[in-house]
Write a protein that holds these residues in place. Structure first.
Motif, mmCIF file in Angstrom:
data_model
loop_
_atom_site.group_PDB
_atom_site.id
_atom_site.type_symbol
_atom_site.label_atom_id
_atom_site.label_comp_id
_atom_site.label_asym_id
_atom_site.label_seq_id
_atom_site.Cartn_x
_atom_site.Cartn_y
_atom_site.Cartn_z
ATOM 1 N N VAL A 78 89.960 25.463 67.517
ATOM 2 C CA VAL A 78 90.216 26.736 68.178
ATOM 3 C C VAL A 78 90.461 26.396 69.640
ATOM 4 O O VAL A 78 89.571 25.899 70.332
ATOM 5 C CB VAL A 78 89.026 27.703 68.022
ATOM 6 N N VAL A 79 91.673 26.635 70.114
ATOM 7 C CA VAL A 79 92.087 26.183 71.436
ATOM 8 C C VAL A 79 92.078 27.349 72.419
ATOM 9 O O VAL A 79 92.871 28.283 72.310
ATOM 10 C CB VAL A 79 93.489 25.531 71.371
ATOM 11 N N THR A 80 91.163 27.283 73.366
ATOM 12 C CA THR A 80 91.030 28.323 74.385
ATOM 13 C C THR A 80 92.292 28.396 75.236
ATOM 14 O O THR A 80 92.802 27.368 75.692
ATOM 15 C CB THR A 80 89.820 28.021 75.289
ATOM 16 N N GLY A 81 92.799 29.587 75.417
ATOM 17 C CA GLY A 81 93.965 29.806 76.261
ATOM 18 C C GLY A 81 95.300 29.509 75.612
ATOM 19 O O GLY A 81 96.337 29.625 76.258
ATOM 20 N N ALA A 82 95.293 29.126 74.351
ATOM 21 C CA ALA A 82 96.547 28.786 73.684
ATOM 22 C C ALA A 82 97.236 30.035 73.142
ATOM 23 O O ALA A 82 96.579 30.940 72.652
ATOM 24 C CB ALA A 82 96.288 27.830 72.527
ATOM 25 N N PRO A 83 98.566 30.079 73.210
ATOM 26 C CA PRO A 83 99.298 31.177 72.584
ATOM 27 C C PRO A 83 99.345 30.966 71.069
ATOM 28 O O PRO A 83 98.944 29.908 70.570
ATOM 29 C CB PRO A 83 100.695 31.055 73.199
ATOM 30 N N HIS A 84 99.830 31.944 70.348
ATOM 31 C CA HIS A 84 99.868 31.855 68.884
ATOM 32 C C HIS A 84 100.662 30.638 68.413
ATOM 33 O O HIS A 84 100.235 29.922 67.526
ATOM 34 C CB HIS A 84 100.448 33.130 68.275
ATOM 35 N N SER A 85 101.808 30.403 68.992
ATOM 36 C CA SER A 85 102.659 29.260 68.596
ATOM 37 C C SER A 85 102.536 28.162 69.633
ATOM 38 O O SER A 85 103.509 27.783 70.287
ATOM 39 C CB SER A 85 104.114 29.704 68.464
ATOM 40 N N MET A 86 101.338 27.617 69.770
ATOM 41 C CA MET A 86 101.104 26.669 70.857
ATOM 42 C C MET A 86 101.964 25.424 70.758
ATOM 43 O O MET A 86 102.330 24.855 71.770
ATOM 44 C CB MET A 86 99.633 26.316 70.979
ATOM 45 N N TYR A 87 102.317 24.999 69.559
ATOM 46 C CA TYR A 87 103.174 23.821 69.419
ATOM 47 C C TYR A 87 104.543 24.065 70.041
ATOM 48 O O TYR A 87 105.215 23.141 70.477
ATOM 49 C CB TYR A 87 103.330 23.426 67.944
ATOM 50 N N TRP A 88 104.954 25.311 70.098
ATOM 51 C CA TRP A 88 106.267 25.669 70.646
ATOM 52 C C TRP A 88 106.150 26.105 72.110
ATOM 53 O O TRP A 88 106.948 25.714 72.949
ATOM 54 C CB TRP A 88 106.860 26.798 69.814
ATOM 55 N N GLU A 89 105.140 26.931 72.391
ATOM 56 C CA GLU A 89 105.011 27.535 73.715
ATOM 57 C C GLU A 89 104.291 26.640 74.722
ATOM 58 O O GLU A 89 104.574 26.716 75.922
ATOM 59 C CB GLU A 89 104.287 28.873 73.599
ATOM 60 N N THR A 90 103.349 25.845 74.262
ATOM 61 C CA THR A 90 102.622 24.925 75.132
ATOM 62 C C THR A 90 102.524 23.573 74.427
ATOM 63 O O THR A 90 101.449 23.157 73.994
ATOM 64 C CB THR A 90 101.214 25.465 75.472
ATOM 65 N N PRO A 91 103.642 22.871 74.306
ATOM 66 C CA PRO A 91 103.661 21.637 73.515
ATOM 67 C C PRO A 91 102.694 20.570 74.019
ATOM 68 O O PRO A 91 102.113 19.840 73.214
ATOM 69 C CB PRO A 91 105.111 21.176 73.585
ATOM 70 N N MET A 104 94.646 18.933 60.156
ATOM 71 C CA MET A 104 94.056 19.677 61.230
ATOM 72 C C MET A 104 94.648 21.068 61.216
ATOM 73 O O MET A 104 95.852 21.238 61.040
ATOM 74 C CB MET A 104 94.316 19.015 62.570
ATOM 75 N N ILE A 105 93.815 22.033 61.402
ATOM 76 C CA ILE A 105 94.225 23.430 61.494
ATOM 77 C C ILE A 105 94.010 23.845 62.936
ATOM 78 O O ILE A 105 92.905 23.729 63.455
ATOM 79 C CB ILE A 105 93.384 24.317 60.554
ATOM 80 N N THR A 106 95.059 24.281 63.602
ATOM 81 C CA THR A 106 94.924 24.744 64.984
ATOM 82 C C THR A 106 95.195 26.229 65.035
ATOM 83 O O THR A 106 95.998 26.758 64.272
ATOM 84 C CB THR A 106 95.904 24.026 65.927
ATOM 85 N N ARG A 107 94.499 26.893 65.922
ATOM 86 C CA ARG A 107 94.772 28.305 66.156
ATOM 87 C C ARG A 107 94.289 28.681 67.538
ATOM 88 O O ARG A 107 93.391 28.042 68.077
ATOM 89 C CB ARG A 107 94.145 29.178 65.085
ATOM 90 N N PRO A 108 94.893 29.715 68.121
ATOM 91 C CA PRO A 108 94.445 30.147 69.440
ATOM 92 C C PRO A 108 93.078 30.802 69.340
ATOM 93 O O PRO A 108 92.657 31.252 68.274
ATOM 94 C CB PRO A 108 95.519 31.148 69.878
ATOM 95 N N GLU A 109 92.390 30.855 70.463
ATOM 96 C CA GLU A 109 91.055 31.457 70.499
ATOM 97 C C GLU A 109 91.111 32.939 70.108
ATOM 98 O O GLU A 109 90.317 33.407 69.320
ATOM 99 C CB GLU A 109 90.467 31.300 71.898
ATOM 100 N N ASN A 110 92.077 33.667 70.664
ATOM 101 C CA ASN A 110 92.194 35.096 70.384
ATOM 102 C C ASN A 110 93.364 35.313 69.438
ATOM 103 O O ASN A 110 94.503 35.387 69.854
ATOM 104 C CB ASN A 110 92.402 35.884 71.678
ATOM 105 N N ASN A 111 93.075 35.426 68.169
ATOM 106 C CA ASN A 111 94.119 35.616 67.164
ATOM 107 C C ASN A 111 94.046 37.030 66.596
ATOM 108 O O ASN A 111 94.400 37.255 65.461
ATOM 109 C CB ASN A 111 93.946 34.569 66.055
#
Length: 62
Positions: free
Chosen positions: A32-45, A1-8
């Motif tokens: 593509v995760v709406t509202g997620a920060p760039h490092s969502m695994y770290w910032e919004t686990p 799975m490739i995850t990335r924030p909506e606004n990169n």
């Protein structure tokens, strides 16, 4: 799975990395995760864990 924030937009890519990864990993999925920060695994686990759990359930289901 490739995850990335909506606004990169803070990152400048010469090519689309999601497209390249999908070509290399045919069973991959881009989330593509709406509202997620760039490092969502770290910032919004919890947000990352929810997305990952959904992906793993889908893989397990076949």
């Amino acid at each position: 799975m490739i995850t990335r924030p909506e606004n990169n937009s803070q990152f400048c890519y010469i090519h689309d990395p999601d497209h390249t990864m999908i070509e290399l990993l045919p069973s991959a999925r881009v989330e593509v995760v709406t509202g997620a920060p760039h490092s969502m695994y770290w910032e919004t686990p919890q947000l990352f864990n929810d997305v990952m759990a959904s992906f793993l359930r889908d893989v397990a289901a076949g």
